[in-house]
Design an enzyme around this catalytic site. Structure first.
Site, PDB file in Angstrom:
ATOM      1  N   GLU A 219      32.785   9.123 -32.987  1.00  0.00           N
ATOM      2  CA  GLU A 219      34.027   9.918 -32.938  1.00  0.00           C
ATOM      3  C   GLU A 219      34.006  10.702 -31.644  1.00  0.00           C
ATOM      4  O   GLU A 219      32.994  11.336 -31.313  1.00  0.00           O
ATOM      5  CB  GLU A 219      34.110  10.903 -34.115  1.00  0.00           C
TER       6      GLU A 219
ATOM      7  N   GLU B  49      28.905  11.878 -42.449  1.00  0.00           N
ATOM      8  CA  GLU B  49      28.607  13.281 -42.705  1.00  0.00           C
ATOM      9  C   GLU B  49      28.047  13.511 -44.098  1.00  0.00           C
ATOM     10  O   GLU B  49      28.647  14.193 -44.935  1.00  0.00           O
ATOM     11  CB  GLU B  49      29.860  14.120 -42.451  1.00  0.00           C
TER      12      GLU B  49
HETATM   13  C1  GAL Z   1      34.385  14.694 -38.080  1.00  0.00           C
HETATM   14  C2  GAL Z   1      34.564  13.907 -39.346  1.00  0.00           C
HETATM   15  C3  GAL Z   1      35.960  13.393 -39.502  1.00  0.00           C
HETATM   16  C4  GAL Z   1      36.936  14.477 -39.203  1.00  0.00           C
HETATM   17  C5  GAL Z   1      36.729  14.960 -37.815  1.00  0.00           C
HETATM   18  C6  GAL Z   1      37.641  16.078 -37.450  1.00  0.00           C
HETATM   19  O1  GAL Z   1      33.364  15.609 -38.240  1.00  0.00           O
HETATM   20  O2  GAL Z   1      33.685  12.835 -39.415  1.00  0.00           O
HETATM   21  O3  GAL Z   1      36.125  12.930 -40.799  1.00  0.00           O
HETATM   22  O4  GAL Z   1      36.747  15.529 -40.066  1.00  0.00           O
HETATM   23  O5  GAL Z   1      35.437  15.472 -37.687  1.00  0.00           O
HETATM   24  O6  GAL Z   1      38.955  15.780 -37.527  1.00  0.00           O
END
Ligand code: GAL
Length: 959
Positions: free
Chosen positions: A490, A420
């Site tokens: 993620e 990010e």
């Molecule tokens: C993503 C980010 C993580 C965390 C997650 C939400 O956008 O990369 O670090 O913030 O969302 O828990």
């Protein structure tokens, strides 16, 4: 009058990564060069600003006798019981004004002091040199040894080394380290986590004998066609490389090609070798493998791999990011035991010992650089450091420190530029440098949807439909990305109860070659152990800005106890698929590993009647190769002389002890129903209700004569039995504030699902039934649920049939639909249904049909922020508090020592005070869970839409 000149602290706010440090190099433990750990108790002084104190504390003879002490490695804000400030949690907002590279004047600064002697056997100071290594300091440090300023550095989760041989003396060495919480580097470290200053990784003094290698690069590839491994070790000092078990003995820089067993995450074959230079022997652990982008796929040793991964932050509830080896090992063992095959080191290189464990036990690793500038999104990424040349040296420094430190780990298959951070020239420069330095791995970065700098298309939290389109290649997008593989770096946001819908993702990952799997966000809840709150989260330290419990979104609780989400994930990604039709007695077993055959597993069948195993035995399954399937015959069903519901449970277990699991550890399973569930015992309505002045009696039960409310069953008091639609919203129900989809927590409150009124329309005593008619509806709205309770009895048992007919325009799903009531004394619980853990419509893969036992307390899932939890799926029968309850159809069963309202109101587990009543919910339906705390909500098929429903329960005294 004299004025004190404040020390210059310009380095804190300059763009540069630092001064004085040695070039980055491989991290390793030498076999014979001396080393001295400087971990332990250090003297500590905290100042409010960077320049409050001069550097006299670094001088020999300085008296720090009145200073406090802290443990190194450690974060000062987690020590000293609050005397040294507090942690701050923000997701992406910078907790200081955004004016790069400037930071606040209020800049907590910790002076650390340690006096040490060299051990008696330390080599003479004239022999070779010595290096002082810091493995991790947040966020900026300046270092003095024996009064000499040796430099300063930024890059919190990266190593920094200094040549110090010329400064050492046999005794009384004074090491002084000034650590600033905020620095220009903080702009590059805006990861979603606690801000925790301190020297949080090891400090070590390393002797460097004359003629020892400083740096070396192990190249160990595998040719899957010929079964050959090629080893070549580059070293900055010439030497020889030997691998006795492979008869390799070559000079550095030369290659040797020999038949080998390759390294994979499933078969982590490491060969011990030694790099011998004139001055030193360095042990090597060599894994032969080749990573390539081929046919649009990420391949290792010629085969496409499927990531079944997790995102791992380093976390310990008391020590923060200062992890000891045993905690790291616990993470790896837990992952392996839950079928996880990959880790993204979100969002920084971990302690190097963790990577050794990944090599040893076998996990694919995405090693991610310590870089995130997420806060710039608030200004549409304007002035983003990754697109500003002044910052590029710092970015390249970070990339090099990661790659050089970690390059010799076979487990690392992808380098990640960071997280990010938008897009920009600095990222491109990093990617170019990494590609140039290490062509044996691929480059990952999620923020670049155009894939300018990356070898794969990576996203986070894309919903199922989009993932499917990507799988089909119908996502369009820039030309550059079309031929690239896809991963979800993620997904499955594991905040609180959930994540839901991961089985549906897994089906997609398995259906389309282009989809090479994903990484659940995230491994562990970052709760901080707290004397009053249990575990603290954002806001609990009075932070000015914070993001609450968004920091608790892991598959394991802060104490590393697995949450139901981990059990679900384990089942969803199991490496063996077992399917079939219980009736015809055949199972189909499929090996879903990418490399391993099934020889490490033993299979077992069990024949279950009403959830209890009556006979079990071994099942012979061939050692199938990856991707292969076989049909296997089950034995003849045993004669058991009992009626009841029957099924096969087939399990794949470890055949013997392995490095990470014991013999009989369960790897995969399936249940195949044979006979259908027997229907509810018939309760002929042989008795009719009779009314006295106060009560209505029907069989074993009594009711209030005016309201028709149930009072007792068989002398057991029953409180408040009625329809219930409310659940304490989960984090996923609440959704994240930036989510565009409907956020049900908010909607439910708006439409009053937590304040339904129950209007009594009639109490009718019929010949064979007591009927209570009601309408359940929220104030202010016209929607409602016509609800009829029909009670019958055969004299000893009591049957309730609830019919629900929605009225009005229900545009929102119901949280739940069922009944709830209180029982006075209940502790032990027995149920025939899904277990042992909780389950919801889209988190029920791991729920096994069986006869389970628990206490009421053990039914609770301790989510750090209390919320709906603990439902058991597919319940046919439950016994508690002296009652036996059977249901038709199967129901969701929940019991707790507080009400839903109390659960909803609680902010921390310590707010929940058990009362005398056990509140029981028997639900006909539950709304799905989804992942909307940072992802898509429940898929439509898991939503509980208001529709006509009828469900029954039979109550009797338990035998
Ligand atoms: C993503 C980010 C993580 C965390 C997650 C939400 O956008 O990369 O670090 O913030 O969302 O828990």
């Amino acid at each position: 009058m004299s004025f004190r000149t404040p020390p210059s602290v310009d380095y804190v706010e300059d763009f540069s990564p630092g001064n004085g440090a040695l070039p980055p190099r491989a991290w390793y433990a030498s076999s014979d060069a001396a080393s001295l750990s400087l971990n332990g108790s250090w003297r500590f002084r905290l100042s409010a600003t960077a320049d409050a104190e001069d550097d006299s504390f670094a001088e020999d003879g300085y008296d720090a006798g009145d200073w406090a002490e802290v443990s190194v490695p450690g974060h000062w804000v987690l020590q000293g019981d609050g005397a040294f400030g507090s942690p701050i949690y923000t997701n992406h907002l910078y907790p200081f004004p955004v004016d790069p590279p400037r930071v606040p004047t209020e800049n907590p600064t910790g002076d650390h002091l340690r006096v040490f002697d060299l051990p008696d056997d330390w080599p003479a100071l004239t022999e070779g040199g010595s290096v002082l290594r810091f493995d991790g300091v947040e966020s900026c440090a300046r270092v003095w040894l024996n009064g000499t300023d040796i430099g300063e550095f930024k890059g919190s989760r990266l190593p920094h080394e200094f040549a110090v041989g010329h400064l050492l003396k046999p005794t009384g060495n004074v090491l002084a380290v000034r650590v600033h919480q905020w620095s220009a580097g903080s702009y590059l470290e805006d990861q979603d986590q606690w801000w925790l200053p301190g020297i949080f990784r090891d400090v070590t003094l390393l002797h460097r004998p004359a003629g020892s290698a400083l740096d070396f690069f192990v190249h160990a590839s595998y040719d899957h066609v010929g079964g050959l491994g090629t080893l070549r070790v580059e070293s900055d000092v010439d030497g020889r490389v030997t691998v006795p078990s492979l008869d390799i003995d070559v000079a550095t820089g030369e290659s040797a090609t020999v038949p080998v067993e390759p390294w994979t995450a499933e078969t982590p074959r490491l060969y011990d070798g030694v790099l011998v230079t004139e001055g030193e022997r360095v042990p090597l652990r060599i894994g032969f493998r080749t990573v390539a982008l081929e046919d649009g796929l990420i391949k290792v040793n010629g085969r496409a791999i499927l990531f079944k991964g997790v995102n791992r932050h380093e976390w310990h509830p008391e020590r923060g990011r200062a992890l000891d080896l045993e905690t790291m090992r616990e993470d790896v063992l837990l992952m392996k035991r839950h079928n996880i095959n990959a880790v993204r080191t979100s969002h920084y290189p971990p302690h190097p010992a963790f990577l050794d464990l990944c090599d040893e036990y076998g996990l694919w690793v995405i090693d991610e650089c310590d870089l995130e500038t997420h806060g710039f999104t608030e200004q549409a990424w304007r002035d983003n450091p990754v697109d500003d040349d002044r910052w590029t040296p710092a970015l390249l420094d970070r990339a090099a420190r990661m790659v050089e430190r970690d390059k010799n780990h076979p487990s690392i298959v992808l380098w990640s530029l960071g997280n990010e951070a938008g897009t920009g020239r600095g990222l491109t420069a990093m990617a170019e440098w990494i590609h140039g330095r290490d062509s044996s791995r691929l480059v990952h970065y999620e923020g670049d949807w155009g894939c300018r700098d990356t070898d794969m298309y990576s996203r986070m939290y894309a919903d199922h439909a989009e993932v499917e389109r990507i799988g089909q290649g119908l996502d369009g997008g820039p030309h550059q990305r079309r031929g690239l593989p896809f991963i979800q770096c993620e997904y499955g946001h594991a905040m609180g109860n959930g994540p839901g819908g991961i089985a549906d993702y897994q089906r997609l990952f398995e259906a389309y070659d282009r989809l090479q799997g994903g990484f659940i966000w995230e491994w562990i809840d970052h709760g901080i152990k707290h004397p009053e709150l249990g575990y603290a989260y954002g806001g609990d330290f009075g932070e000015e800005l914070h993001d609450g419990n968004f920091v608790c979104d892991g598959l394991v609780f802060p104490d590393r106890k697995p949450s139901p989400g981990l059990a679900e994930y384990k089942k969803v990604i199991e490496p063996v698929r077992i399917e079939g039709d219980g009736g015809d007695g055949t199972v189909r077993v499929t090996n879903r590993y990418d490399f391993a055959d099934l020889s490490a597993l033993a299979f077992e069948w069990a024949y279950d009647v009403d959830g209890e195993t009556v006979e079990a035995g071994a099942l012979s399954v061939p050692a199938l190769a990856p991707g292969e399937s076989a049909e296997v015959k089950l034995p003849e069903p045993p004669a058991h002389g009992r009626g009841g519901e029957t099924q096969w449970t087939v399990r794949a277990l470890l055949a013997g002890d392995t490095a990470w699991g014991k013999k009989d550890h369960e790897v995969a399973w399936a249940q195949l129903p044979i006979t259908e569930r027997s229907s509810l015992p018939s309760v002929p309505a042989s008795e009719g209700p009779s009314a006295s002045e106060r009560q209505i009696r029907l069989g074993p039960a009594s009711f209030d004569v005016r309201t028709g409310a149930l009072l007792t069953i068989g002398g057991i008091d029953v409180t408040g039995l009625r329809l219930d639609v409310w659940r304490a919203p989960t984090d996923n129900d609440e959704g994240a504030s930036w989510q565009t989809g409907e956020r049900y927590g908010e909607l439910w409150r708006k439409y009053g699902m937590h304040r339904m009124q129950h209007r009594l329309d009639g109490v009718e005593l019929g010949d064979d039934a007591l009927t209570v008619r009601t309408r359940v509806a929220p104030a202010a709205w016209e929607v409602g649920l016509r609800t009829v309770y029909r009670w019958t009895s055969d004299g000893s048992r009591l049957k309730l049939t609830v019919s629900v007919a929605p009225e009005g325009d229900w545009t929102l799903p119901l949280p739940r639909l069922g009944i709830r009531f209180g029982l006075p004394r209940a502790d032990r619980v027995k149920w025939f249904g899904g277990g042992p853990g909780e389950a919801y419509p889209d988190t029920r893969s791991a729920s096994k049909l069986g006869l389970w036992h628990s206490s009421v307390d053990e039914l609770q899932t301790p989510y750090v922020r209390p919320q709906e939890n603990g439902a058991r799926a597919d319940t046919r029968m439950a016994e508690l508090g002296g009652l036996r309850i059977e249901g038709e159809p199967e129901f969701w069963f929940t019991a707790r020592r507080w009400t839903t309202e109390q659960l909803d109101a609680a902010g921390h587990l310590t707010d929940l005070e058990p009362g005398d009543t056990v509140w029981v919910n028997l639900d006909h339906g539950q709304q799905g869970i989804g992942s909307q705390s940072c992802g898509p909500g429940p898929l439509p098929q898991y939503e509980l839409r208001a529709s006509p429903a009828e469900f029954s329960f039979v109550f009797s005294k338990d035998a």
